[in-house]
Scaffold this motif. Structure first.
Motif, PDB file in Angstrom:
ATOM      1  N   THR A 126     -61.977 -41.312  27.959  1.00 52.44           N
ATOM      2  CA  THR A 126     -62.628 -40.174  27.299  1.00 52.44           C
ATOM      3  C   THR A 126     -61.653 -39.024  27.071  1.00 52.44           C
ATOM      4  N   THR A 127     -60.359 -39.350  26.972  1.00 48.05           N
ATOM      5  CA  THR A 127     -59.339 -38.356  26.665  1.00 48.05           C
ATOM      6  C   THR A 127     -58.886 -38.561  25.232  1.00 48.05           C
ATOM      7  N   TRP A 128     -59.063 -37.532  24.410  1.00 44.20           N
ATOM      8  CA  TRP A 128     -58.817 -37.681  22.974  1.00 44.20           C
ATOM      9  C   TRP A 128     -57.763 -36.693  22.495  1.00 44.20           C
ATOM     10  N   THR A 141     -81.745 -48.821  17.198  1.00 42.26           N
ATOM     11  CA  THR A 141     -82.691 -47.996  17.960  1.00 42.26           C
ATOM     12  C   THR A 141     -82.089 -47.567  19.295  1.00 42.26           C
ATOM     13  N   LEU A 142     -81.426 -48.501  19.958  1.00 45.23           N
ATOM     14  CA  LEU A 142     -80.785 -48.176  21.236  1.00 45.23           C
ATOM     15  C   LEU A 142     -79.656 -47.163  21.063  1.00 45.23           C
ATOM     16  N   VAL A 143     -78.928 -47.254  19.953  1.00 45.19           N
ATOM     17  CA  VAL A 143     -77.864 -46.286  19.681  1.00 45.19           C
ATOM     18  C   VAL A 143     -78.433 -44.873  19.620  1.00 45.19           C
ATOM     19  N   VAL A 144     -79.530 -44.716  18.883  1.00 50.76           N
ATOM     20  CA  VAL A 144     -80.137 -43.392  18.742  1.00 50.76           C
ATOM     21  C   VAL A 144     -80.668 -42.893  20.080  1.00 50.76           C
ATOM     22  N   ILE A 145     -81.315 -43.760  20.844  1.00 47.16           N
ATOM     23  CA  ILE A 145     -81.854 -43.360  22.150  1.00 47.16           C
ATOM     24  C   ILE A 145     -80.742 -42.879  23.068  1.00 47.16           C
ATOM     25  N   ILE A 146     -79.647 -43.619  23.114  1.00 45.60           N
ATOM     26  CA  ILE A 146     -78.540 -43.252  24.005  1.00 45.60           C
ATOM     27  C   ILE A 146     -77.859 -41.975  23.523  1.00 45.60           C
ATOM     28  N   TYR A 202     -74.280 -40.062  27.747  1.00 48.16           N
ATOM     29  CA  TYR A 202     -73.037 -40.466  27.083  1.00 48.16           C
ATOM     30  C   TYR A 202     -73.256 -40.334  25.584  1.00 48.16           C
ATOM     31  N   PRO A 203     -72.356 -39.647  24.862  1.00 46.23           N
ATOM     32  CA  PRO A 203     -72.619 -39.351  23.458  1.00 46.23           C
ATOM     33  C   PRO A 203     -72.559 -40.555  22.522  1.00 46.23           C
ATOM     34  N   GLU A 204     -71.979 -41.660  22.960  1.00 44.26           N
ATOM     35  CA  GLU A 204     -71.871 -42.840  22.110  1.00 44.26           C
ATOM     36  C   GLU A 204     -72.658 -43.990  22.716  1.00 44.26           C
ATOM     37  N   GLY A 205     -73.397 -44.728  21.888  1.00 41.77           N
ATOM     38  CA  GLY A 205     -74.238 -45.785  22.429  1.00 41.77           C
ATOM     39  C   GLY A 205     -74.030 -47.148  21.816  1.00 41.77           C
TER      40      GLY A 205
END
Length: 325
Positions: free
Chosen positions: A142-144, A282-287, A293-296
């Motif tokens: 998570t280092t960008w 759907t799972l992407v949006v829920i997460i 965590y901002p990415e799903g």
């Protein structure tokens, strides 16, 4: 009628295609070249180093497992190369090379070979490798950094990766992280790729070029990415989010076209593919909206991989004359 005519009885399938597994795999590698070129363009030498190391780790692991198990050596079929490239494209450009190598070993070893090799793995191997790295080295994952403009900065960063030391570069956050703080990235930058993020998240344009080729050749099903992207677009709009941003940001395009469509770990029926894509979206949006965590995309595809056997079972077309209980 010719009485000498003979009938040949054989097992299914009776319709065969001249296209081989190797041809399909190397076509996927070819389709990923625009994304690889974009990654190297924006992140210079370290992006190239990560991709090469990831491929080497994946191919060597496949070779060793097949040698130990006395199986036919199939490292030339392209499947291990695809795993290496896809894993590399999910990693940040600051990732130490030894971690990259370890991730590719886990991807092929635990994500593929322990199940019996190509065709038997229930989960996408590249995502298994990324999930391992995310759990084991969360800070590094998570280092960008922002895209690198100078060759000297690229060389310094590459040396830092080799010796395991941090190099001062322009730190940044991914568009999804920025969005959680109320900062919105322009659509054009998301589309072209001039943003911080994983190597394969930065250019939707490059990924779509390769995806168009694969759909044209018939190597991937358009139903899965269509269902996944459409569900993300519609649900994010329903919940008051920017739908275009959520489609272009993060790893959605990479995951929808290159990972969710994996022939081994995705449904074989048309209805099953729609359900798989919509479920993953759907799972992407829920997460993204309610998760920590901002990415799903990673977890959404892995979770839907577990449902594939049931989808294949309950969505298969009925045979003519079949009676259901």
């Amino acid at each position: 009628m010719n009485n000498n005519q003979q009938l040949v009885v054989s097992s299914s399938p009776h319709i065969r295609d001249v296209t081989t597994v190797s041809q399909i795999m190397w076509s996927v590698v070819l389709a990923l070249l625009p994304a690889v070129i974009a990654a190297v363009y924006f992140f210079k030498l370290q992006a190239l180093a990560i991709i090469i190391v990831s491929i080497i780790g994946a191919v060597l692991t496949e070779l060793i497992f097949q040698k130990v198990r006395n199986k036919k050596i199939t490292i030339d079929d392209g499947s291990a190369v695809i795993t290496g490239v896809l894993l590399a494209l999910t990693l940040p450009p600051t990732m130490p090379l030894w971690m990259v190598f370890l991730g590719s070993v886990v991807a092929v070893g635990l994500g593929k070979q322990v199940f019996g090799g190509l065709g038997y793995n229930p989960f996408n191997p590249a995502l298994v490798g990324r999930a391992f790295l995310m759990a084991a080295y969360t800070v590094k994952m998570t280092t960008w950094v922002a895209p690198i403009n100078s060759g000297s900065s690229s060389v310094k960063m590459l040396i830092g990766q080799l010796v395991g030391r941090n190099v001062d570069l322009v730190s940044t956050a991914t568009p999804l992280n920025l969005a959680s703080k109320g900062e919105i990235t322009e659509y054009w930058n998301l589309f072209i790729g001039h943003i911080g993020g994983s190597l394969g998240e930065t250019s939707a344009f490059a990924l779509l070029l390769g995806a168009a080729y694969l759909i044209y050749k018939g190597y991937i099903s358009w139903r899965i990415p269509a269902g996944m992207i459409a569900s993300v677009f519609i649900l994010s709009m329903i919940f008051g989010q920017d739908p275009i941003f959520h489609v272009l940001a993060g790893g959605l395009v990479l995951g929808a076209f290159y990972m969710a469509t994996d022939m081994v770990t995705s449904p074989i029926t048309k209805m099953g593919r729609w359900i798989f894509g919509i479920g993953a979206g759907t799972l992407v949006v829920i997460i993204r909206i309610w998760g920590g965590y901002p990415e799903g995309v990673l977890y959404s595809i892995l979770l839907m991989n577990t449902a594939v056997p049931l989808l294949n079972r309950y969505t298969r077309p009925r045979s003519f004359g079949e009676v259901t209980s």
